[in-house]
Write a protein that holds these residues in place. Structure first.
Motif, PDB file in Angstrom:
ATOM      1  N   PRO A   1       0.816  -1.219   0.000  1.00 19.85           N
ATOM      2  CA  PRO A   1       0.000   0.000   0.000  1.00 19.85           C
ATOM      3  C   PRO A   1       0.847   1.264   0.000  1.00 19.85           C
ATOM      4  O   PRO A   1       1.961   1.298   0.518  1.00 19.85           O
TER       5      PRO A   1
ATOM      6  N   THR B   1       0.928   3.165  -6.006  1.00 19.06           N
ATOM      7  CA  THR B   1       1.710   2.163  -5.301  1.00 19.06           C
ATOM      8  C   THR B   1       3.010   1.930  -6.066  1.00 19.06           C
ATOM      9  O   THR B   1       3.164   2.346  -7.224  1.00 19.06           O
TER      10      THR B   1
ATOM     11  N   TRP C   1      -7.075  -4.006  -1.280  1.00 20.19           N
ATOM     12  CA  TRP C   1      -6.739  -2.598  -1.080  1.00 20.19           C
ATOM     13  C   TRP C   1      -7.552  -1.713  -2.003  1.00 20.19           C
ATOM     14  O   TRP C   1      -7.781  -2.049  -3.166  1.00 20.19           O
TER      15      TRP C   1
ATOM     16  N   TRP D   1      -3.802   3.825   6.229  1.00 20.68           N
ATOM     17  CA  TRP D   1      -3.039   2.640   6.660  1.00 20.68           C
ATOM     18  C   TRP D   1      -3.772   1.852   7.747  1.00 20.68           C
ATOM     19  O   TRP D   1      -3.782   0.618   7.727  1.00 20.68           O
TER      20      TRP D   1
ATOM     21  N   THR E   1      -6.022  -0.915   6.630  1.00 16.71           N
ATOM     22  CA  THR E   1      -5.484  -2.105   5.969  1.00 16.71           C
ATOM     23  C   THR E   1      -5.340  -3.278   6.923  1.00 16.71           C
ATOM     24  O   THR E   1      -5.339  -4.432   6.502  1.00 16.71           O
TER      25      THR E   1
END
Length: 437
Positions: A163, A196, A222, A228, A231
């Protein structure tokens, strides 16, 4: 090259991941990195000698290092390891802490890409690095140079995607002018690119003509708007100063003052969250900036002792209140313009090295610096980079892998190599430490 003591590779790698960084049980992670989709390239790796470009932050959702996962695949042998800036363990001390029977090559400092002799040891190159979403962060440049070298050597490249900590939506800042090409910016992409590492690999390979035999193993689950924390993945700091998942958000803004006589608090608990100078009027600057109502951020005055001199530096602390609305480079331009209005010539851009200002190399253009010195408004400066962003958006769209909603199924994407270019442009002999230390 350094050879570490002979030992079991997986044990050494796991020992290099800082204690307490990886949760004891992260099996509930919403997102799976590319290293957990290796079965999609098992046929490419089976029976092959693998060269792994990696560092300590390349871990799975349950904390295993990618080298451990690779080594467990039938018939796979890790024949060489390559480390980026800051070495394997993120300290910048080099790979000596990595026990391995394979040779370890550092791709920062004396050299920036693998030599033909190094690549002769491997059949396929696997790249697994945690990027942070800004152009001057050097891991994307390392990947690009590895791709160039692998193309010349006729070796396929597999990029295991991870990510972008800044998400995949915000694109901000000027597109790099090729005149300012360096190791902290090889290709004409914006400062904040919203991609990414796997997507950047696709962009570099096709739009910018690397032409490698490229395979990207995408993330599972994702989506571009994910922060973050959503995730479920462990945060392992990819370099010394990025200690928390929100550190890249601040680094994107205040890393961009490098090349001035301002300081962003590195080596303190305020690292990247402040913009300081001994002569700055922090309360006045905070007041002026807050009256602008910049999206997603507020400012407070702060005073911090410099770790070397213990002299007090004053200025402002950034508080990101809405990460989705925050525009790091636009924010930095407003800060620099207001400092110039408050303090005039006390804001100094450090003199050029090799004919170019460091500030210009960081931003990828001389226009921002020249406009600040000329007294232009922040709105005018920001407007100048919008045409470049619109042109970049067309190229970017073709390289994207992920929608705004999570990708449910694993797949491997292969970019068929276009005709090779006449030859990659030379990389200036310019490494850059200090942006993230």
């Amino acid at each position: 090259m350094r050879r570490a003591p002979a030992a079991v590779l997986a044990v050494g790698l796991l020992g290099a991941v800082a204690a307490g960084t990886v949760p004891a049980d992260a099996r509930g992670a919403a997102v799976r990195p590319g290293s957990e989709g290796l079965r999609s390239v098992a046929g490419l790796l089976a029976g092959r000698r693998v060269g792994l470009v990696t560092h300590h932050a390349a871990v799975t959702s349950d904390g295993r290092h990618t080298a451990e996962v690779l080594a467990a695949l039938p018939g796979v042998r890790i024949a060489a390891l390559f480390t980026p800036e800051h070495g394997f363990d993120g300290s910048g001390t080099g790979p000596a802490s990595l026990p391995s029977r394979a040779p370890v090559y550092a791709l920062f400092g004396r050299r920036y890409e693998p030599t033909p002799a190094m690549l002769s040891r491997v059949d396929v190159v696997v790249v697994d690095l945690q990027d942070v979403g800004v152009r001057p962060y050097t891991y994307a440049s390392t990947m690009a140079l590895v791709m160039q070298a692998a193309r010349r050597a006729g070796k396929p490249v597999v990029v295991l995607d991870r990510p972008n900590p800044l998400g995949g939506v915000v694109v901000d800042g000027p597109v790099l002018d090729p005149a300012f090409r360096s190791f902290i910016g090889l290709y004409p992409v914006p400062y904040v690119h919203g991609m990414t590492l796997g997507e950047l690999a696709r962009l570099y390979n096709t739009a910018f003509g690397i032409g490698a035999d490229l395979h990207v193993v995408p993330l599972q689950g994702w989506s571009r708007r994910m922060r973050w924390a959503e995730t479920g993945l462990p945060w392992v700091n990819p370099s010394p100063g990025l200690l928390t998942p929100d550190s890249p958000l601040y680094y994107a803004a205040t890393g961009a003052v490098d090349g001035t006589n301002l300081w962003n608090g590195v080596s303190t608990d305020y690292r990247f969250r402040v913009i300081l100078a001994p002569w700055l009027d922090g309360p006045a600057l905070a007041g002026r900036l807050n009256r602008l109502h910049l999206p997603g951020v507020r400012f407070s005055p702060v005073t911090v002792p410099h770790p070397r001199t213990r002299r007090l530096w004053s200025g402002v602390q950034l508080h990101v209140t809405d990460a989705a609305a925050f525009r790091p480079l636009q924010t930095t331009v407003h800060v620099l313009v207001e400092i110039r209005r408050l303090h005039g010539g006390q804001l100094v851009f450090r003199r050029p090295r090799r004919g170019q200002y460091l500030f210009d190399r960081v931003w990828g253009t001389s226009q921002v610096r020249r406009d600040i010195v000329a007294g232009r408004s922040a709105a005018d400066i920001i407007a100048r980079w919008q045409p470049g962003l619109r042109r970049f958006a067309v190229l970017r769209e073709r390289a994207l892998l992920y929608p705004d909603t999570p990708v449910a199924e694993e797949a491997v994407t292969t970019a068929a190599p276009p005709p090779p270019p006449a030859g990659p442009p030379a990389v200036p002999a310019f490494g850059h430490r200090g942006l993230d230390e």
